[in-house]
Every structure is written in structure tokens, then in C-alpha cells.
Design an enzyme around this catalytic site. Structure first.
Site, PDB file in Angstrom:
ATOM      1  N   LYS A 181      -7.500  30.986 -10.238  1.00  0.00           N
ATOM      2  CA  LYS A 181      -6.398  31.937 -10.107  1.00  0.00           C
ATOM      3  C   LYS A 181      -6.776  33.209 -10.819  1.00  0.00           C
ATOM      4  O   LYS A 181      -7.544  33.181 -11.784  1.00  0.00           O
ATOM      5  CB  LYS A 181      -5.136  31.362 -10.740  1.00  0.00           C
ATOM      6  CG  LYS A 181      -3.876  32.033 -10.303  1.00  0.00           C
ATOM      7  CD  LYS A 181      -3.448  31.489  -8.957  1.00  0.00           C
ATOM      8  CE  LYS A 181      -2.062  31.890  -8.572  1.00  0.00           C
ATOM      9  NZ  LYS A 181      -1.556  31.008  -7.516  1.00  0.00           N
TER      10      LYS A 181
HETATM   11  N1  GLU Z   1      -1.369  32.111  -3.923  1.00  0.00           N
HETATM   12  C1  GLU Z   1      -1.167  30.990  -3.068  1.00  0.00           C
HETATM   13  C2  GLU Z   1      -0.951  29.728  -3.891  1.00  0.00           C
HETATM   14  O1  GLU Z   1      -0.522  29.777  -5.026  1.00  0.00           O
HETATM   15  C3  GLU Z   1      -2.260  30.864  -2.019  1.00  0.00           C
HETATM   16  C4  GLU Z   1      -3.636  30.684  -2.551  1.00  0.00           C
HETATM   17  C5  GLU Z   1      -4.729  30.768  -1.471  1.00  0.00           C
HETATM   18  O2  GLU Z   1      -4.402  30.971  -0.340  1.00  0.00           O
HETATM   19  O3  GLU Z   1      -5.885  30.641  -1.864  1.00  0.00           O
HETATM   20  O4  GLU Z   1      -1.105  28.649  -3.413  1.00  0.00           O
END
Ligand code: GLU
Length: 409
Positions: free
Chosen positions: A102
Site C-alpha cells: 500500500k
Molecule cells: N485500493 C483498493 C483496495 O484497497 C484496490 C487495490 C488494487 O486494485 O490494487 O483494495
């Protein structure tokens, strides 16, 4: 509660159930790599501003690391770390060939111009481009970011490494994005909810819904649950809240928000204080905004009998215990909101194949993935006689642990 502490509490319950030894526990909890960068840009008024950016890469035993980039004023090391770990467990629950990561920048995107946001995104990429890549770590949108930001990201990355659409997902369609990615998290939530309700002999259209948050996830959830016959009785966003026990006209509300920028003042409902959204009379509560909103001090006031976690980490572990005693079923985030990363995976596959899928195929394969993960979740819940949250963590942790051991030390 500190977000890492909350995520790790859930992890430890699963680790104990699986009888993992101490060494494996430590290996699974320790992030693979943590990146912290200073991003200085010139603002439109000519002054300099400095923002702190993070990318925490948690685990890569099941494949390249995957997860969004958040632009929000509350972004800090611990929040990004917790969300990175959640991505590892999320990709494992839906069985995508990915690990978890993240990123985020501590900034207030709504107070910045588009030109400033573009400069900030580009500086962030300049600082960490060597540490992400199509087969190492693949960012995506999250709170405060969108396809536009991903477009700048892929363009800046191309200056260093050549055109590489698979380095980031959630891109604009014209730059290699996938049809259906925009609605994917809300749609995955609907498909997951269908499975949950079916297992209780019920259907989406049997219930009333209250939704906290009307950004990408909350607004798509409202549209899709409404289309399936669900009655949306209350919604809130950062500017206000509205309710209508007879059901809000969701398409009219979406049009209103597109013009006015928020739900406040929508004529098809009655305004009420936005901090009361969680306690509205409804069957199903959908927290689709920030983490930590349901905690030990307010869990007893929730009137819904189901909570679908569209946001990441919205229910703290102490609240989970209170809700479970009161008979409230929680569909956990690492399953409930996995539709976004699942369609990100489809986008990445399309980029690798240089082949575009029809939108219908994206929806069909998403539904299939959510159903098959639900079957795995149910089997785990039955095997251990535990909550859906613990089952989701047990399923995820066992998959990651197995991959880690198979790779050897
Ligand atoms: N931000 C989204 C999540 O928390 C999507 C992450 C992604 O598509 O890699 O799952």
C-alpha cells in the site's frame, strides 16, 4: 486503536487457529520493505510545499505485491502499514496471484489544484520508480486517487522504464485501463452480499441499506444495490447526510451529486447529522469511508443486522466481539471489498496479453471469483466454527504461509 494493532489482532486469532509456529508468525507479520520519501513541489502560488509519501511492501510470497495509493491528510506510516498487510490477506482470500502493498501521501487532495496533484504524483514516482514494477509491485487507486492519477503515474514511470501499462492498474481506458474497473469494488460487494444473503435464505431486495461514504465505492454500491431491488434509506458523505425511509431515488441522487459535489440538500430526502449515519434504522449497514469508524464505544448503538465492510478496517476488533454477541453478521473487508483488486488483476492480465476484454466478461469473471472465494470462506467457517472475519484471515494466512514455506528460506 492503532490500525496495525487492529489488523494484527485479527491475524493472531487466525494464526492460533492454524497453529502456526512463532517463526512463521514473525515472518508473516514483518513487512518485506518500507519506503518513505519526501515529495517537494512548487504550488500554483509559487510557494514550496513538502509532503511525505510511503510505499509499504508487505509480502510477495504469492506473487508481485499489489495495492492502492491513498491521498489523504491522515495518511501516516502505521495506516499504510496496516493497509499493506490487509492487501496481502485480501489477495489471498480471493486467490489472486499477488502479495500485498500500500502507498500513500499525507496531503489534502480536495484543497489542491489538478496541476499541483499532477506534480505531486510525478515527484512521488520519481522517488520510488525503481522499487515498483509489473512483476514486483503494482499500485492502483485508493481513497483520494483515481484513474487520472494513475494516468500520470504510468506516464512518469514510462520516462524511466519505457511504456509499461502493467505497472499500475485503475488506469484510464485509453491508457490500458479495464472496462468495469471503476465500478468493481461496489460490484464485488454486491456479489459478495448475494452469497451471504443466499446462505441465510434471503436476497438483496429483501433489505434496507444505509451507506456511509458516497465516493467511488459508496456511490457504486448505492447504484448497484438499488438496481437489484434493495432500498437505500440513508447515505452520508463528508458534507452531510440524507435519509428517506421509503427509499432514496439513487439515480437522481447520483445526478445531484455530480452537479452539487455532495449529498447535502438533496431534495428527495430529509437532512440529518452525518455522524448519526451508522445508527440509522436499516437492515444492512455499508461503511464505505474511513477505517476505525465502528469501535467499542458505539458498536452497541448499531441497529443493522448485517455490516458489509466496503471500507478497509472500518470495524475494530473490540467492536467485532460486541456485534457478534448482538447477532450482527459482519462481511469482512478482505473479502467484501476485494472486487477492486480482482478487476485490477483482470486489467493487469489484459495488459500482459495486449488484449482487451468486453465489459460483460469482466463482470462475469468477477462474479465467479467472488462466488468461489465465498465457497472457500464458508468451508473455512464451518471447519473452525468461527466468525466470517476469522475464517477470512485463516483462509488467507494459511495460503500465504503455505506459499512462504514452499519457497523455502
Ligand atoms: N485500493 C483498493 C483496495 O484497497 C484496490 C487495490 C488494487 O486494485 O490494487 O483494495
Amino acid at each position: 486503536m492503532n490500525p496495525i494493532e487492529a489488523t494484527n489482532r485479527n491475524f493472531h486469532v487466525a494464526a492460533q487457529l492454524l497453529d502456526l509456529d512463532e517463526h512463521n508468525v514473525r515472518q508473516l507479520l514483518t513487512p518485506h520493505r518500507e519506503i518513505k520519501v519526501e515529495c517537494s513541489i512548487t504550488l500554483d502560488d509559487g510557494t514550496l510545499a513538502t509532503f511525505v509519501g510511503y510505499r509499504i511492501q508487505h509480502d510477495q510470497s504469492r506473487g508481485p505485491m499489489k495495492g492502492g495509493i491513498r491521498f489523504h491528510h491522515e495518511v501516516d506510516h502505521d495506516e499504510v502499514g496496516a493497509l499493506a498487510a490487509l492487501m496481502t490477506w485480501k489477495t489471498a482470500v480471493v486467490n489472486l496471484p499477488y502479495g500485498g502493498a500500500k502507498g500513500g501521501i499525507g496531503c489534502n487532495p480536495s484543497g489542491m489544484t489538478e496541476a499541483e496533484l499532477q506534480r505531486l504524483t510525478r515527484v512521488f514516482v520519481q522517488k520510488m520508480h525503481d522499487l515498483v514494477g509489473t512483476y514486483t509491485d503494482i499500485p492502483a487507486p485508493d481513497m483520494g486517487t483515481n484513474a487520472r492519477v494513475m494516468g500520470w503515474f504510468v506516464d512518469e514511470y514510462a520516462k524511466f522504464h519505457g511504456w509499461s501499462p502493467g505497472v499500475v492498474t485503475g488506469k484510464p481506458i485509453e491508457l490500458g485501463g479495464s472496462l468495469g474497473r471503476d465500478s468493481a469494488t461496489g460490484r464485488g460487494l454486491l456479489y459478495g452480499a448475494e452469497c451471504l444473503f443466499e446462505s441465510d435464505g434471503r436476497d438483496v431486495k429483501d433489505f434496507t441499506y444505509a451507506i456511509q461514504g458516497f465516493g467511488n465505492v459508496g456511490s457504486w454500491a448505492a447504484r448497484l444495490f438499488h438496481e437489484r431491488g434493495g432500498r437505500i434509506v440513508a447515505v452520508s458523505d463528508v458534507g452531510g447526510a440524507i435519509r428517506n425511509p421509503a427509499g432514496l431515488d439513487v439515480p437522481a441522487l447520483v445526478d445531484y451529486v455530480a452537479v452539487k459535489g455532495g449529498v447535502k440538500g438533496f431534495p428527495g430526502g430529509e437532512s440529518f447529522p452525518r455522524d448519526q449515519l451508522l445508527f440509522q434504522e436499516c437492515d444492512v449497514l455499508i461503511p464505505a469511508a474511513l477505517g476505525g469508524v465502528i469501535h467499542a464505544d458505539n458498536a452497541a448503538e448499531i441497529r443493522a443486522r448485517y455490516i458489509l465492510e466496503a471500507a478497509n478496517n472500518p470495524v475494530e476488533p473490540d467492536a467485532d466481539a460486541i456485534l457478534s454477541k448482538r447477532g450482527v453478521t459482519v462481511l469482512p473487508d478482505i473479502y467484501a471489498n476485494a472486487g477492486g483488486v480482482t478487476v485490477s488483476y483482470f486489467e493487469w492480465v489484459q495488459n500482459l496479453q495486449h488484449y482487451k476484454w468486453e465489459e460483460e466478461r469482466v463482470h462475469t469473471e468477477l462474479r465467479h471469483r467472488m462466488r468461489s472465494a465465498w465457497n472457500d470462506l464458508q468451508a473455512t467457517r464451518t471447519r473452525y466454527g468461527c466468525s466470517l472475519r476469522t475464517a477470512a484471515f485463516a483462509l488467507a494466512v494459511s495460503r500465504v504461509d503455505r506459499a512462504t514455506r514452499l519457497r523455502g528460506l
